[in-house]
Write an enzyme that holds these catalytic residues in place. Structure first.
Site, PDB file in Angstrom:
ATOM      1  N   GLN A   1      -4.358  -1.192   9.623  1.00  0.00           N
ATOM      2  CA  GLN A   1      -4.385  -2.547   9.054  1.00  0.00           C
ATOM      3  C   GLN A   1      -5.017  -3.516  10.046  1.00  0.00           C
ATOM      4  O   GLN A   1      -4.683  -3.543  11.225  1.00  0.00           O
ATOM      5  CB  GLN A   1      -2.952  -2.987   8.699  1.00  0.00           C
ATOM      6  CG  GLN A   1      -2.864  -4.311   7.965  1.00  0.00           C
ATOM      7  CD  GLN A   1      -3.507  -4.278   6.567  1.00  0.00           C
ATOM      8  OE1 GLN A   1      -3.593  -3.238   5.936  1.00  0.00           O
ATOM      9  NE2 GLN A   1      -3.976  -5.422   6.112  1.00  0.00           N
TER      10      GLN A   1
ATOM     11  N   LYS B   1       0.841  -1.204   0.000  1.00  0.00           N
ATOM     12  CA  LYS B   1       0.000   0.000   0.000  1.00  0.00           C
ATOM     13  C   LYS B   1       0.877   1.254   0.000  1.00  0.00           C
ATOM     14  O   LYS B   1       0.618   2.214  -0.718  1.00  0.00           O
ATOM     15  CB  LYS B   1      -0.931  -0.008   1.221  1.00  0.00           C
ATOM     16  CG  LYS B   1      -2.050  -1.045   1.098  1.00  0.00           C
ATOM     17  CD  LYS B   1      -2.834  -1.250   2.390  1.00  0.00           C
ATOM     18  CE  LYS B   1      -3.847  -2.394   2.207  1.00  0.00           C
ATOM     19  NZ  LYS B   1      -4.644  -2.708   3.382  1.00  0.00           N
TER      20      LYS B   1
ATOM     21  N   ASP C   1     -10.517   3.449   4.125  1.00  0.00           N
ATOM     22  CA  ASP C   1     -10.896   2.039   4.062  1.00  0.00           C
ATOM     23  C   ASP C   1     -12.414   1.870   4.010  1.00  0.00           C
ATOM     24  O   ASP C   1     -12.901   0.786   3.702  1.00  0.00           O
ATOM     25  CB  ASP C   1     -10.391   1.338   5.332  1.00  0.00           C
ATOM     26  CG  ASP C   1      -9.373   0.269   5.019  1.00  0.00           C
ATOM     27  OD1 ASP C   1      -9.214  -0.071   3.842  1.00  0.00           O
ATOM     28  OD2 ASP C   1      -8.753  -0.224   5.971  1.00  0.00           O
TER      29      ASP C   1
HETATM   30  N1  GUN Z   1      -7.022  -6.599   6.236  1.00  0.00           N
HETATM   31  C1  GUN Z   1      -7.410  -7.330   5.162  1.00  0.00           C
HETATM   32  N2  GUN Z   1      -7.971  -6.528   4.235  1.00  0.00           N
HETATM   33  C2  GUN Z   1      -7.949  -5.281   4.736  1.00  0.00           C
HETATM   34  C3  GUN Z   1      -8.386  -4.018   4.232  1.00  0.00           C
HETATM   35  O1  GUN Z   1      -8.929  -3.872   3.131  1.00  0.00           O
HETATM   36  N3  GUN Z   1      -8.161  -2.964   5.053  1.00  0.00           N
HETATM   37  C4  GUN Z   1      -7.588  -3.094   6.281  1.00  0.00           C
HETATM   38  N4  GUN Z   1      -7.434  -1.997   7.015  1.00  0.00           N
HETATM   39  N5  GUN Z   1      -7.173  -4.235   6.760  1.00  0.00           N
HETATM   40  C5  GUN Z   1      -7.355  -5.325   5.991  1.00  0.00           C
END
Ligand code: GUN
Length: 294
Positions: free
Chosen positions: A106, A62, A129
């Site tokens: 995350q 990311k 998100d």
């Molecule tokens: N863990 C797995 N997928 C995601 C996501 O799209 N966003 C976040 N913050 N954590 C994740």
């Protein structure tokens, strides 16, 4: 699917919905758009708690793609044994900092930490998100806001690869807040106009349900669940599942069997995963817009 496109196809003739390629297009377009705006500083903050290896890799990707998109990446890491207060005060600092436009915590957080209480701190304008209660509420109520990246990525793939949605039947397998629930809302939205069914582990005769569908989104986290028998000839099949097995990381879709029947299919890896990241980058620019920065 129409046969008038020049999309890459699988050996069985299905259109390959290439998420990596579309993600790269999104990143290039974003970079050009940010340049055309005079290179404003738009910052995506990532918060990683603990040392879960897959989470570490996701966050690294990311951050990399943020920089490639012309965004600024700010990163905060906390040890797995930090307290709830540590995580909350870290997020509060980012919330209060006007130079931070998007905040991504995350998930999952290490055992003992309450993710809901952390997410509750993030205002909808910075919730890139789209996972907080308020962003989800906006999605349900059809108000402008930030939409969860994985189901948004699925919608972008359908659009880019010319999969018709209006009046079509869709089955979404899995009812997570991360994917399944928002996916159903997006497929049923005005303008998309599909008729979604939300299937899950208690659905009776899942294969028969899926065979009715023009679009299948598999987000159950069950390796190889969707086999050729689940798929009506010509249907579009999008694999969001991810399971770690002895033979490596696999999706919810038995690609080799399904590609012979489907009209369009996502590869795994290289399908919906990269799209999640591409959409996160788009959401960060949108977050800056919602804050009146650009
Ligand atoms: N863990 C797995 N997928 C995601 C996501 O799209 N966003 C976040 N913050 N954590 C994740």
């Amino acid at each position: 699917m129409t046969q008038t496109d020049d999309f890459e196809r699988t050996p069985g003739g299905a259109v390959l919905m290439d998420g990596k390629r579309l993600r790269d297009e999104i990143v290039a377009d974003l970079r050009a758009e940010i340049e055309s705006l005079g290179n404003p500083t738009i910052t995506l903050a990532t918060v990683l708690v603990g040392s879960d290896k897959p989470s570490r890799i996701y966050v690294r990707n990311k951050r990399r793609k943020a920089e490639e998109s012309g965004l600024v990446s700010r990163h905060v890491e906390l040890d797995a044994d930090c307290t709830q207060d540590d995580v909350e005060s870290t997020v509060r600092v980012l919330v209060d900092d006007p130079t931070v436009h998007g905040i991504l915590v995350q998930l999952p957080l290490p055992d003992g930490l309450d993710a809901e209480r952390v997410l509750d701190l993030i205002p909808p304008e910075k919730d890139v998100d789209g996972l907080t209660e308020r962003s989800m509420g906006r999605l349900v109520r059809g108000r402008p806001g930030l939409v969860p990246c994985t189901p948004l990525g699925v919608m972008r793939l359908l659009d880019r690869y010319g999969v018709p949605t209006s009046g079509k039947r869709a089955v979404v397998i899995g009812r997570s807040t991360l994917v399944g629930l928002p996916q159903v809302l997006l497929l049923g939205r005005k303008g998309v106009d599909a008729t979604p069914t939300l299937a899950h582990s208690r659905t009776t005769d899942l294969a028969a349900q899926c065979r009715e569908a023009d679009i299948i989104v598999a987000a159950a986290g069950m390796a190889g669940l969707v086999t050729a028998e689940f798929v009506r000839p010509g249907a579009a099949v999008l694999d969001v599942g991810i399971s770690r097995t002895e033979s490596g990381i696999v999706g919810d879709v038995d690609f080799d069997g399904v590609e012979k029947v489907a009209g369009a299919i996502t590869p795994m890896p290289g399908g919906t995963g990269p799209m999640t990241i591409g959409c996160l980058m788009q959401n960060t620019l949108l977050a800056a817009r919602l804050q009146g920065v650009v």
